[in-house]
Design a protein around this motif. Structure first.
Motif, PDB file in Angstrom:
ATOM      1  N   TYR A   1       0.817  -1.217   0.000  1.00 49.28           N
ATOM      2  CA  TYR A   1       0.000   0.000   0.000  1.00 49.28           C
ATOM      3  C   TYR A   1       0.851   1.266   0.000  1.00 49.28           C
ATOM      4  CZ  TYR A   1      -2.803   3.848   1.755  1.00 49.28           C
ATOM      5  OH  TYR A   1      -3.379   5.077   1.920  1.00 49.28           O
ATOM      6  N   GLN A   2       1.948   1.257   0.751  1.00 48.60           N
ATOM      7  CA  GLN A   2       2.735   2.474   0.940  1.00 48.60           C
ATOM      8  C   GLN A   2       3.327   3.009  -0.357  1.00 48.60           C
ATOM      9  OE1 GLN A   2       2.730   4.245   3.617  1.00 48.60           O
ATOM     10  NE2 GLN A   2       4.203   5.790   2.918  1.00 48.60           N
ATOM     11  N   TRP A   3       3.411   2.171  -1.395  1.00 51.24           N
ATOM     12  CA  TRP A   3       3.894   2.667  -2.679  1.00 51.24           C
ATOM     13  C   TRP A   3       2.944   3.713  -3.270  1.00 51.24           C
ATOM     14  CZ3 TRP A   3       8.581   1.912  -4.739  1.00 51.24           C
ATOM     15  CH2 TRP A   3       9.353   0.878  -4.225  1.00 51.24           C
ATOM     16  N   ILE A   4       1.676   3.652  -2.887  1.00 51.32           N
ATOM     17  CA  ILE A   4       0.709   4.615  -3.451  1.00 51.32           C
ATOM     18  C   ILE A   4       0.980   6.024  -2.929  1.00 51.32           C
ATOM     19  CG2 ILE A   4      -1.730   5.179  -3.729  1.00 51.32           C
ATOM     20  CD1 ILE A   4      -2.325   2.173  -3.439  1.00 51.32           C
ATOM     21  N   PRO A   5       0.849   6.289  -1.585  1.00 48.46           N
ATOM     22  CA  PRO A   5       1.141   7.656  -1.124  1.00 48.46           C
ATOM     23  C   PRO A   5       2.630   7.981  -1.103  1.00 48.46           C
ATOM     24  CG  PRO A   5       0.640   6.265   0.757  1.00 48.46           C
ATOM     25  CD  PRO A   5       0.401   5.423  -0.474  1.00 48.46           C
ATOM     26  N   GLY A   6       3.482   6.952  -0.998  1.00 45.98           N
ATOM     27  CA  GLY A   6       4.907   7.200  -0.871  1.00 45.98           C
ATOM     28  C   GLY A   6       5.647   7.399  -2.169  1.00 45.98           C
ATOM     29  N   PHE A   7       5.037   7.036  -3.310  1.00 48.22           N
ATOM     30  CA  PHE A   7       5.748   7.157  -4.583  1.00 48.22           C
ATOM     31  C   PHE A   7       4.826   7.509  -5.750  1.00 48.22           C
ATOM     32  CE2 PHE A   7       7.807   5.378  -8.416  1.00 48.22           C
ATOM     33  CZ  PHE A   7       9.025   6.044  -8.344  1.00 48.22           C
TER      34      PHE A   7
ATOM     35  N   ASP B   1      -1.310   8.439   4.549  1.00 51.31           N
ATOM     36  CA  ASP B   1       0.073   7.942   4.550  1.00 51.31           C
ATOM     37  C   ASP B   1       0.467   7.634   5.993  1.00 51.31           C
ATOM     38  OD1 ASP B   1       2.793   7.561   4.467  1.00 51.31           O
ATOM     39  OD2 ASP B   1       3.226   9.310   3.216  1.00 51.31           O
ATOM     40  N   TRP B   2       0.676   6.348   6.305  1.00 44.97           N
ATOM     41  CA  TRP B   2       1.041   5.961   7.673  1.00 44.97           C
ATOM     42  C   TRP B   2       2.337   6.635   8.120  1.00 44.97           C
ATOM     43  CZ3 TRP B   2      -1.178   3.966  11.783  1.00 44.97           C
ATOM     44  CH2 TRP B   2      -0.392   3.473  12.812  1.00 44.97           C
TER      45      TRP B   2
ATOM     46  N   VAL C   1       2.564   8.942  11.673  1.00 52.02           N
ATOM     47  CA  VAL C   1       3.387   8.596  12.841  1.00 52.02           C
ATOM     48  C   VAL C   1       4.721   9.334  12.855  1.00 52.02           C
ATOM     49  CG1 VAL C   1       2.359   6.307  12.897  1.00 52.02           C
ATOM     50  CG2 VAL C   1       4.539   6.623  11.718  1.00 52.02           C
ATOM     51  N   SER C   2       4.953  10.215  11.881  1.00 50.57           N
ATOM     52  CA  SER C   2       6.289  10.759  11.677  1.00 50.57           C
ATOM     53  C   SER C   2       6.870  11.495  12.876  1.00 50.57           C
ATOM     54  CB  SER C   2       6.304  11.681  10.446  1.00 50.57           C
ATOM     55  OG  SER C   2       5.321  12.671  10.560  1.00 50.57           O
ATOM     56  N   PHE C   3       6.060  12.209  13.630  1.00 49.34           N
ATOM     57  CA  PHE C   3       6.596  12.989  14.746  1.00 49.34           C
ATOM     58  C   PHE C   3       6.081  12.524  16.108  1.00 49.34           C
ATOM     59  CE2 PHE C   3       6.892  15.844  11.081  1.00 49.34           C
ATOM     60  CZ  PHE C   3       8.214  16.246  11.185  1.00 49.34           C
ATOM     61  N   LEU C   4       4.888  11.979  16.151  1.00 51.76           N
ATOM     62  CA  LEU C   4       4.270  11.637  17.433  1.00 51.76           C
ATOM     63  C   LEU C   4       4.355  10.156  17.761  1.00 51.76           C
ATOM     64  CD1 LEU C   4       1.084  13.832  16.933  1.00 51.76           C
ATOM     65  CD2 LEU C   4       3.020  14.368  18.384  1.00 51.76           C
ATOM     66  N   GLY C   5       4.908   9.356  16.847  1.00 50.97           N
ATOM     67  CA  GLY C   5       4.920   7.922  17.090  1.00 50.97           C
ATOM     68  C   GLY C   5       3.568   7.313  16.758  1.00 50.97           C
TER      69      GLY C   5
ATOM     70  N   ALA D   1       3.384  -2.331  15.043  1.00 53.10           N
ATOM     71  CA  ALA D   1       4.728  -2.746  14.633  1.00 53.10           C
ATOM     72  C   ALA D   1       4.760  -3.163  13.171  1.00 53.10           C
ATOM     73  CB  ALA D   1       5.202  -3.900  15.519  1.00 53.10           C
ATOM     74  N   ALA D   2       3.719  -3.829  12.707  1.00 51.59           N
ATOM     75  CA  ALA D   2       3.659  -4.283  11.315  1.00 51.59           C
ATOM     76  C   ALA D   2       3.595  -3.098  10.347  1.00 51.59           C
ATOM     77  CB  ALA D   2       2.447  -5.186  11.113  1.00 51.59           C
ATOM     78  N   PHE D   3       2.773  -2.117  10.661  1.00 49.02           N
ATOM     79  CA  PHE D   3       2.667  -0.944   9.792  1.00 49.02           C
ATOM     80  C   PHE D   3       4.005  -0.200   9.721  1.00 49.02           C
ATOM     81  CE2 PHE D   3      -2.204   0.000   9.821  1.00 49.02           C
ATOM     82  CZ  PHE D   3      -2.406  -1.193   9.150  1.00 49.02           C
ATOM     83  N   ASP D   4       4.662  -0.025  10.873  1.00 50.67           N
ATOM     84  CA  ASP D   4       5.975   0.626  10.876  1.00 50.67           C
ATOM     85  C   ASP D   4       6.965  -0.150  10.007  1.00 50.67           C
ATOM     86  OD1 ASP D   4       5.009   2.528  12.575  1.00 50.67           O
ATOM     87  OD2 ASP D   4       6.049   1.821  14.360  1.00 50.67           O
TER      88      ASP D   4
END
Length: 729
Positions: free
Chosen positions: A225-231, A269-270, A274-278, A673-676
């Motif tokens: 999934y992350q390829w969609i918002p991430g790229f 986008d996961w 979580v980028s700053f707050l965990g 943990a899996a999403f990270d």
């Protein structure tokens, strides 16, 4: 994190006597911890013959420490940073340990099944490697912003001493913060519950997945999934749909743009969330409510009022930015006022004073208030418990866990003392040999501040799970003593603040080892191993990225803009170059910020007495220090990071916890943990396949960064004079 349902209840502990060669400990009948929550989770049994520092441990500890420290340092440079938590290592190391136990030849290299103590020690080693070394930011701002490079050896020695100094303090603190039963360290109980869960056979219903299978599937799905918002479709990372309605409206852009106050902005986008707050999946709902309330009051009430009334000439600058400005709104060129990276008073008078956004100034004020409120809150709510448990710790009251630990040789005090003295000496030598502009007595003062505050801070954290930070105090102190020296300021802050923070991390880990009956000498070497590996890998990763990425840590690099390093740099200018007397002193326009110390000190008092008048009301959940710390990550965090984080948190920590408690208990932490992990793998694959080769996605509407072009613009353009500002209240 909230404490999970325990795997062992106190009633399940049966009477038992232990008579082993390594131990003369005899358990009293039904003897257990006097602390109910500890008795319910932590086992009162131990087998000192269990192998710990096995070949399997060394293999996994080194591999996972390298991986974790590389990942987290790599992600720290990204525009949307994230942290891979030790929880991922806890989950991955369990099947890996069992795999090694199955394939290695039986004997000294493979002494039986993979056991819980090996598992705990692997996780503790990785935990010491999980946090990025604070001193790396000194290296980054020196190279990128101050144009100097002291070389690899100087950088590594500074990282090493700042990361390990706290360990020497932990050796003294263990008598007061580890041995006594009264020192609980609540966050560790979650770790104990997870370890017990993994090493206990799961009672599965027909067709029910194991946690590890769930982890693998969720990781794979998030990777895809992350390829969609991430790229492919980056716009999905920040959908400022309200701003898109009329992107040429400045006020609408400032209020609803992702770079503004983010009202209505959505992120799919996961990594962004979580980028700053965990991860919001592991923060209890009561804490999220306080964070939401604090965010709303500060970011969506106080800031718009201050900005649009032009408080402190607010309209000359963007509404939300950590950038530095001149009086007319131009970018502040710090090099114009420095000579050999020290403030030149004559140049400063000619160039003019420093200005910051009103939000940035308020952020410092809220930080002052948060620190003061922590002191008041702790005294009001926990003073009786702290005093009682301090007295108990002085009596060295032995509970069952401390008795069981007598089976193992303790770490000699001189090991810790030697470590502390050696690291202090290295810090002095590093600052004297290389031009950090911090004299030897400054190093000793920083270390002394850290050592003095470690015990009271540790007492608070061991009971309340709250850690008052010393970063603001250390910046303030050295800013007055040595004004005009930015590198000296950040070096002093790192030695004073991070040494204390590291002491708390090490002490907390020692308590976890105490609960899990890990031999103290094994803990000593495991923690040192993880810390040294992390410092080396952090620095190598940072140097590699600084060399390989063009325009790194600037707005020109959309992927690696280094938000934390930029904020660190701004702090070095505010507290180091300009210094607190000029910036917040009696003659400064920001002088009113100092009153936030008083506000924070007083604020918990009415809520404390209101709770007494109205017991069992919503006031029971109001926690002023957490509320004030809500926007502590802004900047560099953006407002929309908070709103989306809170929305996901509501879905899991409120809705799933209340209406699907069994699923929540089994899978929420695993899902986090899996999403990270899925995001991390995708970002690394993308980096090595595309980014490092300067290959990008074909440009189309979904890859544009300018859909809300005015979100970061000031109300008054820099070339236009602004009307007189409203007086500071």
């Amino acid at each position: 994190m909230s404490v999970q349902k325990t795997e062992h209840n106190a009633e399940e502990f049966i009477d038992e006597k232990i008579d082993l060669e390594q131990s003369s400990v005899i358990l009293e009948e039904e003897e257990n911890s006097p602390i109910p929550e500890v008795a319910a989770i932590v086992s009162n049994k131990d087998d000192p013959t269990t192998p710990v520092m096995t070949f399997r441990y060394w293999v996994m500890a080194v591999i996972f420490s390298i991986i974790l420290s590389f990942f987290n340092q790599f992600f720290a440079f990204r525009t949307n940073p994230m942290t891979i938590s030790t929880l991922v290592i806890q989950l991955l190391s369990y099947p890996f340990g069992r795999f090694l136990a199955a394939v290695l030849p039986h004997g000294r290299l493979n002494p039986g099944p993979f056991n819980i103590k090996e598992h705990v020690l692997v996780a503790l080693t990785a935990n010491c490697a999980a946090g990025t070394a604070y001193a790396v930011d000194i290296t980054v701002i020196q190279k990128v912003f101050y144009g100097e490079d002291f070389g690899f050896l100087a950088n590594f020695l500074l990282i090493l001493c700042t990361q390990i100094l706290g360990y020497g303090m932990a050796g003294v603190l263990r008598r007061y913060l580890v041995y006594p039963a009264a020192m609980i360290w609540p966050a560790n109980l979650v770790q104990v519950a997870l370890f017990n869960t993994l090493h206990k056979e799961e009672d599965l219903k027909p067709g029910q997945w194991t946690r590890f299978k769930f982890f693998l599937v969720a990781t794979g799905l998030m990777f895809l999934y992350q390829w969609i918002p991430g790229f492919l479709f980056p716009v999905l990372s920040s959908i400022a749909w309200i701003c898109w309605i009329k992107p040429d409206n400045l006020v609408l852009s400032q209020l609803t743009g992702a770079g503004g106050l983010g009202i209505g902005a959505i992120s799919l986008d996961w990594n962004n969330i979580v980028s700053f707050l965990g991860s919001p999946l592991i923060v209890p709902w009561w804490a999220q409510v306080n964070i939401a309330l604090g965010f709303f009051i500060i970011a969506w009430v106080m800031v718009p009022i201050a900005y649009y009334t032009n408080l402190w000439e607010a309209k000359k600058f963007p509404i939300l930015t950590p950038a530095l400005f001149t009086r007319d709104g131009q970018e502040y060129d710090t090099q114009q006022i420095l000579t050999n990276n020290v403030l030149d008073d004559k140049k400063y008078e000619e160039y003019g004073p420093l200005r910051i956004s009103t939000f940035f100034a308020l952020t410092y004020g809220i930080g002052f208030a948060g620190l003061a409120s922590m002191m008041t809150h702790t005294w009001l709510y926990h003073r009786h418990k702290l005093v009682a448990q301090w007295k108990q710790s002085r009596d060295h009251t032995e509970d069952i866990h401390h008795k069981l630990m007598q089976a193992y040789p303790e770490v000699p005090d001189w090991w810790y003392a030697a470590l502390f003295i050696t690291m202090t000496a290295i810090a002095i030598i590093t600052c004297e040999v290389w031009d950090y502009k911090l004299p030897w007595w400054g190093v000793i003062l920083a270390v002394a501040l850290s050592a003095i505050f470690s015990l009271p801070v540790g007492l608070i954290q061991a009971i309340t799970n709250q850690q008052p930070g010393l970063n603001i105090i250390t910046e303030y102190v050295i800013g007055y003593i040595l004004p005009g020296r930015p590198i000296a300021n950040v070096t002093f802050k790192t030695l004073g603040y991070i040494s204390m923070a590291q002491a708390m991390t090490f002490t907390s880990d020692l308590k976890l080892g105490h609960y899990m009956k890990i031999p103290p000498r094994a803990m000593f070497w495991a923690q040192l191993l993880g810390t040294v590996i992390a410092g080396l890998v952090n620095l190598l990763t940072a140097n590699w990225l600084l060399r390989s990425q063009k325009d790194i840590c600037t707005e020109k690099n959309h992927l690696f803009s280094c938000p934390s390093a930029n904020t660190f740099y701004s702090a070095s200018v505010i507290w180091g170059v300009i210094a607190p007397d000029r910036m917040f002193g009696p003659t400064s326009m920001y002088n009113a910020i100092n009153y936030f110390f008083l506000i924070g000190f007083i604020l918990p008092i009415p809520f404390y007495y209101l709770k007494k008048v109205m017991p069992n009301s919503f006031l029971e959940y109001v926690h002023i220090p957490v509320l004030l710390a809500a926007t502590g990550m802004m900047p560099p965090a953006q407002a929309y990071h908070y709103t989306n984080w809170l929305a996901v948190g509501f879905a899991f920590q409120f809705f799933a916890r209340r209406y699907h408690p069994e699923w929540h208990l089994r899978f929420t932490y695993v899902l986090s943990a899996a999403f990270d992990s899925g995001v991390a793998f995708m970002v690394l694959v993308s980096f090595f396949v595309f980014t490092i080769r300067d290959a990008t996605m074909v440009e189309w509407w979904g890859t544009r960064y300018d859909l809300c072009p005015l979100e970061g613009q000031p109300y008054y353009p820099p070339t236009e004079p602004a009307p007189a500002p409203a007086p500071a209240a």
